[in-house]
Design an enzyme around this catalytic site. Structure first.
Site, PDB file in Angstrom:
ATOM      1  N   GLY A  47       0.919  -0.763   0.039  1.00  0.00           N
ATOM      2  CA  GLY A  47       0.296  -0.483   0.309  1.00  0.00           C
ATOM      3  C   GLY A  47       0.590   1.080   0.005  1.00  0.00           C
ATOM      4  N   SER A  48       0.106   2.697   0.582  1.00  0.00           N
ATOM      5  CA  SER A  48       1.267   3.453   0.644  1.00  0.00           C
ATOM      6  C   SER A  48       2.352   3.896   1.181  1.00  0.00           C
ATOM      7  CB  SER A  48      -0.106   4.101   1.063  1.00  0.00           C
ATOM      8  OG  SER A  48      -1.411   4.539   0.621  1.00  0.00           O
ATOM      9  N   THR A  49       2.654   2.511   2.110  1.00  0.00           N
ATOM     10  CA  THR A  49       3.987   2.517   2.469  1.00  0.00           C
ATOM     11  C   THR A  49       5.052   2.657   1.368  1.00  0.00           C
ATOM     12  OG1 THR A  49       3.947   0.916   2.643  1.00  0.00           O
ATOM     13  CG2 THR A  49       3.300   1.295   4.265  1.00  0.00           C
ATOM     14  N   PHE A  50       4.245   2.460   0.623  1.00  0.00           N
ATOM     15  CA  PHE A  50       5.480   2.455  -1.211  1.00  0.00           C
ATOM     16  C   PHE A  50       5.354   3.711  -1.553  1.00  0.00           C
ATOM     17  CE2 PHE A  50       6.975  -2.086  -1.680  1.00  0.00           C
ATOM     18  CZ  PHE A  50       7.301  -2.181  -3.072  1.00  0.00           C
ATOM     19  N   LYS A  51       5.319   4.481  -0.930  1.00  0.00           N
ATOM     20  CA  LYS A  51       4.741   5.811  -1.678  1.00  0.00           C
ATOM     21  C   LYS A  51       6.315   6.738  -1.377  1.00  0.00           C
ATOM     22  CE  LYS A  51      -0.164   6.990  -2.058  1.00  0.00           C
ATOM     23  NZ  LYS A  51      -1.267   7.580  -1.792  1.00  0.00           N
TER      24      LYS A  51
END
Length: 571
Positions: free
Chosen positions: A293-297
């Protein structure tokens, strides 16, 4: 008249009789005879040992001779496992095991009836078959208690006896089960560090009979059992609080790559591992792959900044969703305006993040994730390590979705390892479950991003906890930073908004990060009084509670005099 010939003499000095010179063929012959003699002596010695062993077997009772190998294996020793402070995590204990010698059993029916009177769960049919087989030796039950041994001895059944065997004991029970691993009934490692120890040569030592317990040094791990207990306790509470199906977490030394604590729930008790191989007992942290999820941002942002094509003043248009064929990319909390890089990060904008990835390009995007180790199988001591998955061919849509955490599945542990590189000055350090010095870490580290990029990421992580989705991870005096991630899970081939995989990727303290803390919560439900179950409402506060309890055990103390300006990046 007889002719007398003079006597000829060959060379030589001193008047003595001279010998003809030694020919080369004669020298080789003598050398060959010498080597043959040595070979004969060796063969005689080997066969003498074999003959002696046969004589020993011949003079030994047949039933005992058949079980020398069995005895050797069940008495095999293993080294203790200890934590970084020397606390015991696994050790050997001696326990009795029950066996039968069918040739000496007078009445198998009577023997089984008598044994059933003092032992629980006797399989009458199986034991009767074994004791009636006429074999020299059969196991009846491994690892019985001393009381059971005394009760059986009191029965006085001919042909029933005991042998001591080695059993592995884990003082912490389930606390670190996925790390220490398991051994089988023969005391051979089958999972975790136990298997790693065997793979390093212990199995060979056991086969050679060189595994004497007094000769095996303890194996020290990088784990801190106190911190391990705190992490597990908070995750157990989180599963209950958010009614999740699973949870996990890791605390990683950002400077050395040492794993200080790691938990995956549900787990099992290695002292009684009846359910260790159930599907839901998987070690999710290293052997499970997930879309993070958004941890990859955080990785997408670091990639854009490190490329030099984006800086903290750069702005991206997030006024309208991105439409790509039949797909629409939109923001969860849409601002419908142009966003700066810090705003993109703290508002977790899918639209602006995707446009950052476009600046770098598809090839650059994949190369960056590979550079951070997110696309390859992780190299560490645990045998249970999964290989990440990615599209067979990266296209524009793949790069867009991967930029905000969908389309690539990786393990949570290697996500934490890559995040450490974002905050520790840009060095990717392979994870270790064994102690590692700073010098050893530097020797295996790879510079994957610029130190200036790492400084900007530290600023963004801290800003997100101060003003963004990570506010509930804040712990006074510890300057926590991090990024939330709420990923929809794929159910029946489609993303489901009702099934989420949440994560919070944090570090502490952000002015000089010492530890990375990652928590995952699988399919959480909204907490009572909360409107939803996003990561900011469950994973982030769980990381905050872990840091509050665990970090002081690692020697970090709160600092209230520090100014926020110490974390600011000049733009």
């Amino acid at each position: 008249m007889a002719l007398t010939l003079p006597r000829l003499r060959f060379g030589g000095f001193g008047g003595g009789p001279a010998r003809p010179p030694l020919r080369r063929s004669d020298a080789l012959l003598r050398m060959g005879r010498g080597r043959l003699g040595i070979a004969i002596v060796c063969f005689v010695a080997v066969y003498a040992v074999i003959g002696g062993r046969l004589v020993q077997y011949g003079l030994t009772d047949l039933d005992h001779a058949r079980n020398y190998g069995v005895n050797d294996r069940i008495l095999a020793a293993r080294p203790d496992l200890i934590d970084r402070r020397g606390k015991l995590m696994a050790t050997d204990i001696r326990v009795p095991a029950l066996y039968g010698e069918p040739r000496r059993v007078i009445d198998p029916d009577e023997a089984v009836e008598a044994l059933a009177s003092v032992l629980p769960d006797v399989d009458y049919q199986d034991w009767h078959r074994k004791l009636s087989s006429g074999a020299g030796f059969v196991w009846l039950r491994r690892e019985i208690t001393p009381k059971q041994q005394a009760d059986v001895m009191a029965l006085g059944i001919p042909g029933i006896g005991f042998r001591n065997e080695t059993r592995r004991f884990y003082p912490g029970g389930a606390t670190a089960s996925h790390i220490v691993g398991l051994v089988n009934v023969d005391n051979a490692g089958t999972a975790g560090i136990e298997k790693y120890v065997d793979d390093q040569g212990l199995g060979t030592l056991q086969d050679l009979g060189l595994d004497q317990s007094d000769a095996l040094e303890p194996v020290r791990l990088s784990i801190d059992t106190g911190v391990q207990h705190v992490l597990r306790d908070e995750l157990v509470q989180a599963m209950q609080r958010y009614q999740a199906i699973a949870a996990g977490g890791v605390i990683l030394n950002a400077k050395t790559g040492e794993v200080v604590a790691m938990v995956s729930l549900p787990d099992y008790d290695p002292n009684n591992p009846f359910n260790a191989h159930d599907k839901d007992r998987l070690n999710r942290m290293s052997a499970g792959t997930f879309e993070m999820g958004s941890t990859f941002k955080a990785f997408t942002t670091a990639m854009a900044l490190d490329s030099g094509r984006v800086n903290l003043q750069s702005r991206f248009d997030a006024r309208n969703p991105i439409r790509y064929g039949r797909f629409t990319i939109d923001d969860f909390h849409a601002k419908r305006r142009i966003l700066s890089v810090p705003e993109t990060f703290i508002y977790s904008s899918n639209i602006a993040t995707a446009k950052m990835a476009e600046v770098v390009g598809i090839e650059g995007h994949r190369e960056f994730l590979a550079r951070l180790g997110l696309l390859d199988r992780m190299d560490t001591q645990l045998p249970e390590v999964a290989r990440p998955t990615e599209p067979s061919e990266w296209k524009q849509l793949n790069s867009i979705t991967i930029s905000f955490g969908h389309g690539v599945s990786t393990t949570p542990l290697q996500t934490a390892v890559a995040a450490a590189a974002l905050v520790n000055g840009g060095k990717l350090i392979p994870p270790s479950f064994l102690p590692r010095s700073q010098a050893q870490a530097n020797a295996v580290a790879a510079q994957v991003i610029k130190p200036e990029t790492s400084a900007m990421m530290r600023y963004l992580f801290r800003l997100n906890v101060e003003n963004g989705s990570g506010r509930r991870a804040e712990v006074d005096g510890f300057f926590v930073g991090g990024k939330t991630g709420t990923a929809e899970k794929v159910i029946n081939g489609r993303y489901s908004s009702d099934h989420r995989f949440n994560a919070f990727l944090g570090a502490v303290p952000m002015d000089d990060p010492q530890y990375v803390v990652l928590v995952i919560i699988d399919e959480p439900k909204p907490e009572e009084g909360q409107p939803s179950a996003t990561a900011g409402l469950n994973a982030a506060p769980t990381v905050g509670r872990v840091i509050r309890r665990a970090v002081p055990l690692l020697g970090l103390t709160p600092r209230y005099e520090a100014d926020r300006d110490a974390l600011l990046v000049s733009y």
